[in-house]
Design an enzyme around this catalytic site. Structure first.
Site, PDB file in Angstrom:
ATOM      1  N   LYS A   1       5.451  83.603 -87.996  1.00  0.00           N
ATOM      2  CA  LYS A   1       4.792  82.384 -87.581  1.00  0.00           C
ATOM      3  C   LYS A   1       5.752  81.208 -87.407  1.00  0.00           C
ATOM      4  O   LYS A   1       5.755  80.530 -86.368  1.00  0.00           O
ATOM      5  CB  LYS A   1       3.744  82.046 -88.645  1.00  0.00           C
ATOM      6  CG  LYS A   1       3.037  80.775 -88.441  1.00  0.00           C
ATOM      7  CD  LYS A   1       2.311  80.422 -89.729  1.00  0.00           C
ATOM      8  CE  LYS A   1       3.319  80.127 -90.817  1.00  0.00           C
ATOM      9  NZ  LYS A   1       2.762  79.425 -91.962  1.00  0.00           N
ATOM     10  N   THR A   2       6.583  80.994 -88.411  1.00  0.00           N
ATOM     11  CA  THR A   2       7.509  79.864 -88.342  1.00  0.00           C
ATOM     12  C   THR A   2       8.458  80.026 -87.163  1.00  0.00           C
ATOM     13  O   THR A   2       8.790  79.070 -86.472  1.00  0.00           O
ATOM     14  CB  THR A   2       8.312  79.752 -89.647  1.00  0.00           C
ATOM     15  OG1 THR A   2       7.391  79.704 -90.732  1.00  0.00           O
ATOM     16  CG2 THR A   2       9.143  78.487 -89.656  1.00  0.00           C
TER      17      THR A   2
ATOM     18  N   ARG B   1       2.872  88.778-100.359  1.00  0.00           N
ATOM     19  CA  ARG B   1       4.227  88.232-100.575  1.00  0.00           C
ATOM     20  C   ARG B   1       5.241  89.348-100.769  1.00  0.00           C
ATOM     21  O   ARG B   1       6.446  89.141-100.690  1.00  0.00           O
ATOM     22  CB  ARG B   1       4.288  87.325-101.814  1.00  0.00           C
ATOM     23  CG  ARG B   1       3.385  86.110-101.798  1.00  0.00           C
ATOM     24  CD  ARG B   1       3.552  85.283-100.582  1.00  0.00           C
ATOM     25  NE  ARG B   1       2.481  85.552 -99.619  1.00  0.00           N
ATOM     26  CZ  ARG B   1       2.491  85.157 -98.372  1.00  0.00           C
ATOM     27  NH1 ARG B   1       3.500  84.475 -97.916  1.00  0.00           N
ATOM     28  NH2 ARG B   1       1.493  85.452 -97.549  1.00  0.00           N
TER      29      ARG B   1
ATOM     30  N   ASP C   1       0.742  73.330 -88.420  1.00  0.00           N
ATOM     31  CA  ASP C   1       0.995  74.590 -89.119  1.00  0.00           C
ATOM     32  C   ASP C   1      -0.002  74.724 -90.278  1.00  0.00           C
ATOM     33  O   ASP C   1      -0.507  73.730 -90.775  1.00  0.00           O
ATOM     34  CB  ASP C   1       2.429  74.561 -89.662  1.00  0.00           C
ATOM     35  CG  ASP C   1       2.846  75.898 -90.237  1.00  0.00           C
ATOM     36  OD1 ASP C   1       2.230  76.913 -89.867  1.00  0.00           O
ATOM     37  OD2 ASP C   1       3.777  75.919 -91.050  1.00  0.00           O
ATOM     38  N   GLU C   2      -0.251  75.932 -90.721  1.00  0.00           N
ATOM     39  CA  GLU C   2      -1.185  76.191 -91.820  1.00  0.00           C
ATOM     40  C   GLU C   2      -2.517  75.470 -91.587  1.00  0.00           C
ATOM     41  O   GLU C   2      -3.069  74.850 -92.491  1.00  0.00           O
ATOM     42  CB  GLU C   2      -0.589  75.732 -93.158  1.00  0.00           C
ATOM     43  CG  GLU C   2       0.758  76.344 -93.497  1.00  0.00           C
ATOM     44  CD  GLU C   2       0.663  77.753 -94.053  1.00  0.00           C
ATOM     45  OE1 GLU C   2      -0.426  78.360 -93.948  1.00  0.00           O
ATOM     46  OE2 GLU C   2       1.679  78.248 -94.554  1.00  0.00           O
TER      47      GLU C   2
END
Length: 840
Positions: free
Chosen positions: A39-40, A678, A219-220
């Site tokens: 995503k980033t 994670r 974002d988010e």
DNA sequence: AGTGCAACTCTTTTT
DNA sequence: GAGTTGCACT
């Protein structure tokens, strides 16, 4: 888009969905980005692409995130792809709000040097205004007020009941607001709400802002709240069904939001999953790109995550596929108690290192910060280096907050909270009575201090008695000296430092801005120049450090902080404390001085220093690069990844809590999903049979979330009590069956007091019986009058009903009673003579 | 005004 | 268990 052209290198390694997201333009875009889907990378590449290929001025691009860390990372990565991106505005929502308000302070009715109150400050402020509410009541009220602001609600909003059940709170909220405005400062909610108000109410500002920002990336997005949505809508000039359709000659900005509805975990803070779920309706014409290829985890880990989150309703729907096939199934370990859990985690860390890995490969995750304690005790004993993320905040320490309050007061004499905190610190004989008198004088319109406490103090000092009088004089002279050192007032016998307020319009000679008899001036309330928004954003401390920036010229802000620590007497005071209590307070003072040396010695430098701290309080002195195990809450792990993850305390009552249901339960499930995803290579889950909460021991069951995982997707490791090894190594499915029944019990714990041990495959009859003096659990439970639903009478509180029963090892059951008065309390019937069961 | 002791509440999670 | 509040005493 087909690869029928040769792509520039920075685009070449993107997968087709990522590439489509990067090269999309025009209509609003919703990128549904699963965990670990790059995503980033997509956002940063998109920024670079817009600048390079589409000719956007970087300054016309606004990208907002939710954490400072994410903002930093985005800034760095975008700039490394395309250096010009350094000029884009990439900030957190709140830091953008602060930036915007500083540039439009006058229009917003704020001091341009305003500081930002945290929840503690908010409670102090409210307590000062309404002392009839106890301090901890104020904390709770202030939390509700913050919540109201998250929803964009004003004291007079019709549906304020969304945040408050008590109608009396409307008035309290109004009083709080009035008092806050009198200080010239803001709280966190204001950083979102006030910019939105300015944009909707002031056409000139709206036009200027929309002309500047032509691209808005969020974002988010799943963590945005109502107020943030409002702000986005106003910034974009689109997505407004109805009212936002003003007649500005500026077309709507290009809006692109990125998020994952399955990772929405900040509902308690006002986040609205609805924002992302209904984005396509709110921004008509939205196109959606899904990023479902996961580059982080083995498929075996994603399988578990998928099982868990599939139990939620109301999802946009998305299935993560791992690029890394296979992998070992995650392992669930059912342990006896916290100590065993701690040792278990330690062993995993040690084994990782023995196998050639690093300490830093492992992260220990927990639901609540309090759970970190046992690790902090055990790890040093075993020589395991660790780092705690998020807890123990430097800037929350008493001595640091005191110094920061002094600094805030230097900038803004109306800062009531700061004044109250420091006027008698260290003790100068100025008691509560005197402080209240000074506050009253400052706010008294007849005296004309306009809320300025320093001005009021100077004028009223003579009316105080003895020690208070001399103490206040002392205090004022310290403040005056420091203000001069900052160039806020002319230094006696030195060149006029006031003219060094670099880069700002010269202070107008307007008499109304000068209030204090000691010559202190307040920030000018002049109109902002049209191009104020053209300023490039200030750098934060990390950027400064990285760039090796040192303030040039006449010394740094560190000098001022150092002088403050000395002149105020705080440094000496804390040295004394350190000797008595063996603390490190003086060292923390030094640390703050050190941090301040990165900023220039000026009012602007100070305001910037304070803002950085207020907005990024997680900032530890130095991001240590040492190899260490990470101890972290599940919430804090969002956006991170680790080769080995141990998610601890996956127990009913803790995660989820027993009272979590509906939306809240779904949020907890999403949190579990975040925790699981994670892990790159290895995932461990642990659940303890006995858990200490508030220093008391409770028997627990494995989390209901665990039974939502298909048994064949998990590996089971038994209780292993006393190193006895695994419980029944064969037949995973059979164990899964046991677990499922445990889960069922877990959901109705209150109805089965003492029956909890059934959920532990490894528990064995022996261990279970030994802990239950009453014999077989079922029998004891039926005989007991302490059951959920049972009506009871208490000598002091009257009649009520048991809403929950918790077994404990030595004290018999703990019952939670809700009384008819609404009060809720817990009792140990074994010890309490005042509580008796009523016959139905 | 400041200190010392007893009692009480609280717990998610954070910009 | 911890941190805070309220009360009594100096």
């Amino acid at each position: 888009m087909p690869g029928d052209e040769s792509l520039p290198p920075y685009l070449a390694s993107l997968n087709p969905e990522q590439l489509a997201a990067v090269r999309h333009e025009g209509r609003p875009l919703l990128i549904l980005a699963g965990a670990g889907s790059g995503k980033t990378r997509v956002i940063t590449t998109k920024i670079a692409w817009l600048v390079r290929e589409r000719g956007y001025d970087p300054e016309s691009i606004l990208a907002v995130t939710f954490t400072n860390k994410a903002a930093r990372e985005m800034r760095d990565r975008a700039a490394s792809l395309e250096p010009a991106c350094a000029r884009a505005v990439i900030r957190t929502f709140h830091s953008f709000g602060a930036w915007f308000l500083r540039r439009n302070a006058a229009a917003a009715g704020l001091d341009s040097n305003f500081t930002i109150y945290d929840d503690d400050d908010q409670a102090t402020l409210l307590h000062g205004a309404l002392p009839q509410y106890a301090r901890n009541e104020c904390s709770r009220i202030v939390q509700s007020i913050a919540r109201a602001k998250d929803f964009g609600l004003e004291p007079d909003s019709p549906d304020l009941s969304r945040a408050f059940s008590d109608p009396a709170m409307r008035r309290v909220y109004a009083i709080y607001e009035e008092r806050l405005r009198a200080t010239g400062n803001v709280d966190f909610g204001d950083l979102i709400r006030l910019p939105a108000k300015l944009l909707s109410g002031d056409e000139a500002i709206r036009r200027r802002t929309r002309q500047r920002f032509r691209v808005i990336l969020v974002d988010e997005y799943q963590d945005s709240n109502v107020a943030q949505f409002e702000l986005l809508r106003l910034l974009a000039g689109a997505g407004a069904p109805g009212e936002g359709g003003d007649r500005l000659p500026v077309p709507p900005a290009y809006v692109c939001v990125v998020g994952d509805d399955d990772q929405s975990i900040y509902r308690f803070r006002g986040a609205e999953v609805k924002n992302i779920l209904s984005f396509p309706e709110l921004f008509p014409g939205t196109e959606i790109v899904r990023l479902e290829r996961n580059y982080r985890s083995y498929q075996s880990i994603l399988d578990v995550a998928g099982d868990v989150v599939s139990h939620n309703e109301g999802r946009l729907g998305k299935e993560l596929r791992a690029e890394r096939r296979g992998g070992r199934p995650p392992r669930l370990s059912l342990l006896e108690d916290q100590d065993e859990e701690t040792r278990f985690c330690a062993r995993i860390c040690e084994e990782r290192v023995k196998a050639g890995g690093k300490w830093g490969d492992v992260a220990i995750l927990y639901r609540t910060n309090a759970q970190s304690l046992s690790f902090e005790k055990e790890f040093p004993r075993r020589g395991i280096p660790y780092r705690i993320v998020g807890a123990l905040r430097f800037y929350d320490r008493e001595e640091v907050k005191d110094l920061l309050a002094y600094l805030a007061l230097l900038l803004n004499g109306k800062d009531e909270v700061a004044f109250k905190r420091v006027v008698n610190k260290p003790s100068r004989g100025i008691g509560e009575t005197s402080v209240e008198a000074l506050c009253a004088a400052a706010l008294d319109p007849e005296l004309g201090h306009g809320g300025d406490l320093l001005s009021a103090s100077a004028a009223e000092a003579d009316n105080l008695r003895g020690r208070a009088k001399s103490g206040l004089r002392e205090f004022l002279s310290v403040v005056k000296g420091l203000r001069a050192a900052l160039g806020l007032i002319a230094a006696p016998g030195a060149e006029a430092a006031a003219s060094t307020r670099a880069g700002d319009e010269p202070a107008p000679p307007d008499a109304s801005t000068s209030a204090s008899p000691d010559g202190a001036t307040r920030a000018p309330a002049s109109a902002q120049p049209e191009d104020a928004l053209r300023d490039s954003p200030p750098l934060d401390a990390r950027d400064r450090k990285k760039a090796g920036m040192k303030p040039q010229g006449e010394g740094s802000l560190g000098d001022v902080v150092e002088r403050l620590a000395r002149d105020s007497g705080l440094l000496e005071y804390h040295r004394g404390q350190d000797e008595v209590a063996g603390t490190q307070k003086a060292a923390n003072v030094d640390e703050l001085v050190n941090a301040a040396t990165l900023y220039p010695r000026s009012a602007e430098g100070l305001a910037e220093f304070l803002e950085t701290i207020e907005l990024d309080r997680s900032l530890t002195a130095e991001e240590s690069t040492a190899d260490a195990v990470t101890l972290i809450t599940m919430h804090n792990t969002k956006g991170l990844e680790f080769p080995v993850v141990v998610a601890t305390g996956i127990e009913q009552g803790l995660f989820p809590r027993d009272d979590d249901e509906g939306e809240e339960l779904e949020e907890q499930r999403r949190l579990f999903y975040v925790a699981i995803t994670r892990a790159k290579d290895e995932l461990h889950l642990t659940a303890c049979r006995w858990r200490r909460i508030h220093g008391r021991l409770f028997e627990t069951l494995p989390s209901r979330f665990l039974k939502e995982i298909a048994p064949d997707k998990l590996e089971f490791a038994g209780a292993g009590a006393g190193g006895q090894g695994r419980a029944g190594g064969s037949g995973l499915a059979a164990q899964g069956g046991q677990l499922s029944s445990a889960g069922r019990l877990g959901g109705r714990q209150g109805a089965h007091p003492g029956g909890g041990a059934g959920g532990y495959p490894g528990g064995g009859a022996g261990a279970g019986a030994a802990r239950r003096p009453g014999g077989p659990a079922g029998k004891a439970a039926e005989a007991s009058p302490w059951r959920a639903g049972q009506a009871v009478y208490h000598e002091d509180y009257g009649s009520g009903v048991i809403i929950k029963v918790q077994p404990t090892p030595n004290s018999g059951p703990l019952v939670v009673v809700r009384f008819e008065t609404g009060k809720q309390a817990q009792f140990f019937p074994k010890f309490s003579t005042k509580l008796e069961p009523l016959r139905g």
